[in-house]
Design a protein around this motif. Structure first.
Motif, PDB file in Angstrom:
ATOM      1  N   SER A  16      -8.593  -1.782  -3.890  1.00 26.15           N
ATOM      2  CA  SER A  16      -9.026  -0.392  -3.750  1.00 26.15           C
ATOM      3  C   SER A  16      -9.505  -0.141  -2.323  1.00 26.15           C
ATOM      4  N   THR A  17     -10.152   0.976  -2.096  1.00 28.53           N
ATOM      5  CA  THR A  17     -10.563   1.368  -0.758  1.00 28.53           C
ATOM      6  C   THR A  17     -11.517   0.347  -0.151  1.00 28.53           C
ATOM      7  N   ALA A  18     -11.251  -0.022   1.090  1.00 31.89           N
ATOM      8  CA  ALA A  18     -12.103  -0.970   1.811  1.00 31.89           C
ATOM      9  C   ALA A  18     -12.968  -0.201   2.802  1.00 31.89           C
ATOM     10  N   ASN A  19     -14.270  -0.299   2.646  1.00 31.27           N
ATOM     11  CA  ASN A  19     -15.222   0.366   3.527  1.00 31.27           C
ATOM     12  C   ASN A  19     -15.207  -0.296   4.894  1.00 31.27           C
ATOM     13  N   GLU A  20     -15.109   0.507   5.955  1.00 31.28           N
ATOM     14  CA  GLU A  20     -15.002  -0.051   7.299  1.00 31.28           C
ATOM     15  C   GLU A  20     -16.223  -0.864   7.723  1.00 31.28           C
ATOM     16  N   VAL A  21     -17.406  -0.533   7.229  1.00 32.73           N
ATOM     17  CA  VAL A  21     -18.606  -1.302   7.572  1.00 32.73           C
ATOM     18  C   VAL A  21     -18.509  -2.705   6.971  1.00 32.73           C
ATOM     19  N   VAL A  22     -18.032  -2.789   5.750  1.00 33.11           N
ATOM     20  CA  VAL A  22     -17.862  -4.087   5.098  1.00 33.11           C
ATOM     21  C   VAL A  22     -16.786  -4.899   5.810  1.00 33.11           C
ATOM     22  N   VAL A  23     -15.649  -4.265   6.107  1.00 31.29           N
ATOM     23  CA  VAL A  23     -14.564  -4.965   6.794  1.00 31.29           C
ATOM     24  C   VAL A  23     -15.045  -5.460   8.152  1.00 31.29           C
ATOM     25  N   MET A  82       0.830  -1.173   0.000  1.00 30.76           N
ATOM     26  CA  MET A  82       0.000   0.000   0.000  1.00 30.76           C
ATOM     27  C   MET A  82       0.875   1.237   0.000  1.00 30.76           C
ATOM     28  N   ASP A  83       0.391   2.241  -0.625  1.00 29.95           N
ATOM     29  CA  ASP A  83       1.028   3.542  -0.568  1.00 29.95           C
ATOM     30  C   ASP A  83       0.185   4.429   0.333  1.00 29.95           C
ATOM     31  N   VAL A  84       0.821   5.134   1.259  1.00 33.61           N
ATOM     32  CA  VAL A  84       0.086   5.958   2.223  1.00 33.61           C
ATOM     33  C   VAL A  84      -0.836   6.949   1.518  1.00 33.61           C
ATOM     34  N   ALA A  85      -0.342   7.610   0.481  1.00 30.91           N
ATOM     35  CA  ALA A  85      -1.133   8.661  -0.160  1.00 30.91           C
ATOM     36  C   ALA A  85      -2.438   8.147  -0.753  1.00 30.91           C
ATOM     37  N   THR A  86      -2.460   6.946  -1.252  1.00 33.11           N
ATOM     38  CA  THR A  86      -3.665   6.409  -1.889  1.00 33.11           C
ATOM     39  C   THR A  86      -4.475   5.528  -0.956  1.00 33.11           C
ATOM     40  N   THR A  87      -4.072   5.421   0.289  1.00 28.05           N
ATOM     41  CA  THR A  87      -4.663   4.442   1.194  1.00 28.05           C
ATOM     42  C   THR A  87      -5.236   5.066   2.463  1.00 28.05           C
ATOM     43  N   THR A  88      -5.234   6.372   2.574  1.00 25.60           N
ATOM     44  CA  THR A  88      -5.660   7.001   3.828  1.00 25.60           C
ATOM     45  C   THR A  88      -7.102   6.668   4.192  1.00 25.60           C
ATOM     46  N   ASP A  89      -8.009   6.555   3.230  1.00 21.98           N
ATOM     47  CA  ASP A  89      -9.406   6.220   3.550  1.00 21.98           C
ATOM     48  C   ASP A  89      -9.502   4.831   4.174  1.00 21.98           C
ATOM     49  N   THR A  90      -8.796   3.873   3.611  1.00 21.20           N
ATOM     50  CA  THR A  90      -8.819   2.512   4.167  1.00 21.20           C
ATOM     51  C   THR A  90      -8.183   2.491   5.549  1.00 21.20           C
ATOM     52  N   LEU A  91      -7.030   3.143   5.719  1.00 25.42           N
ATOM     53  CA  LEU A  91      -6.362   3.171   7.026  1.00 25.42           C
ATOM     54  C   LEU A  91      -7.254   3.831   8.079  1.00 25.42           C
ATOM     55  N   SER A  92      -7.867   4.952   7.742  1.00 26.16           N
ATOM     56  CA  SER A  92      -8.757   5.650   8.679  1.00 26.16           C
ATOM     57  C   SER A  92      -9.988   4.818   9.000  1.00 26.16           C
ATOM     58  N   GLY A  93     -10.555   4.192   7.982  1.00 29.21           N
ATOM     59  CA  GLY A  93     -11.749   3.373   8.186  1.00 29.21           C
ATOM     60  C   GLY A  93     -11.483   2.194   9.102  1.00 29.21           C
ATOM     61  N   ILE A  94     -10.381   1.503   8.867  1.00 25.66           N
ATOM     62  CA  ILE A  94     -10.051   0.356   9.710  1.00 25.66           C
ATOM     63  C   ILE A  94      -9.721   0.823  11.125  1.00 25.66           C
ATOM     64  N   GLN A  95      -9.047   1.967  11.241  1.00 25.12           N
ATOM     65  CA  GLN A  95      -8.766   2.514  12.572  1.00 25.12           C
ATOM     66  C   GLN A  95     -10.069   2.722  13.346  1.00 25.12           C
ATOM     67  N   SER A  96     -11.121   3.145  12.662  1.00 23.26           N
ATOM     68  CA  SER A  96     -12.384   3.441  13.346  1.00 23.26           C
ATOM     69  C   SER A  96     -13.087   2.193  13.876  1.00 23.26           C
ATOM     70  N   ILE A  97     -12.736   1.005  13.378  1.00 19.22           N
ATOM     71  CA  ILE A  97     -13.398  -0.225  13.850  1.00 19.22           C
ATOM     72  C   ILE A  97     -12.510  -1.078  14.749  1.00 19.22           C
ATOM     73  N   MET A  98     -11.265  -0.681  14.944  1.00 20.92           N
ATOM     74  CA  MET A  98     -10.341  -1.493  15.741  1.00 20.92           C
ATOM     75  C   MET A  98     -10.891  -1.778  17.142  1.00 20.92           C
ATOM     76  N   GLY A  99     -11.465  -0.796  17.787  1.00 26.43           N
ATOM     77  CA  GLY A  99     -11.979  -0.974  19.135  1.00 26.43           C
ATOM     78  C   GLY A  99     -13.131  -1.960  19.217  1.00 26.43           C
ATOM     79  N   ASP A 100     -13.855  -2.122  18.108  1.00 30.42           N
ATOM     80  CA  ASP A 100     -14.982  -3.061  18.075  1.00 30.42           C
ATOM     81  C   ASP A 100     -14.529  -4.505  17.932  1.00 30.42           C
ATOM     82  N   HIS A 101     -13.258  -4.705  17.621  1.00 33.78           N
ATOM     83  CA  HIS A 101     -12.726  -6.051  17.369  1.00 33.78           C
ATOM     84  C   HIS A 101     -11.422  -6.237  18.138  1.00 33.78           C
ATOM     85  N   SER A 102     -11.524  -6.220  19.464  1.00 32.81           N
ATOM     86  CA  SER A 102     -10.329  -6.263  20.299  1.00 32.81           C
ATOM     87  C   SER A 102      -9.543  -7.567  20.172  1.00 32.81           C
TER      88      SER A 102
END
Length: 107
Positions: A92-99, A1-21
């Motif tokens: 491509s971008t992975a939606n956090e709800v789907v993940v 992954m390249d950081v510049a093209t992946t920020t949406d996926t990284l942010s989305g997954i960050q938002s669900i980390m707490g739900d999947h300890s």
């Protein structure tokens, strides 16, 4: 992954980390936001910004063995079962709800 093209996926997954300890999240970063091969500083920034631990890094010059397992892509998300088998993958971008839903199916 390249950081510049992946920020949406990284942010989305960050938002669900707490739900999947019970799930371990990690990131592989090939290049930083300027297109320069990611190094320890880049990996530390991704880790502190998005909460991924570990962050594996390496630019395109040293990904030949990685690319033999995974086709190169700007953003690719994998969900691995505890047996290390690929359960689900998304280009491509992975939606956090789907993940999150896919993770729920595994738990």
């Amino acid at each position: 992954m390249d950081v510049a093209t992946t920020t949406d996926t990284l942010s989305g997954i960050q938002s669900i980390m707490g739900d999947h300890s019970g799930v371990r999240f990690m990131a592989y970063i090939g290049n930083d936001s300027y297109g320069i091969p990611c190094d320890q500083s880049c990996a530390a920034e991704v880790s502190s910004t998005y909460g991924f631990n570990p962050v594996v890094f390496g630019g395109m010059a040293d990904t030949s063995s990685f690319n033999s397992w995974v086709a190169p892509s700007n953003t690719k998300t994998y969900l691995l079962h505890s047996s290390m088998e690929i359960y689900w993958e998304k280009s491509s971008t992975a939606n956090e709800v789907v993940v999150s839903g896919r993770i729920d199916n595994l738990e």
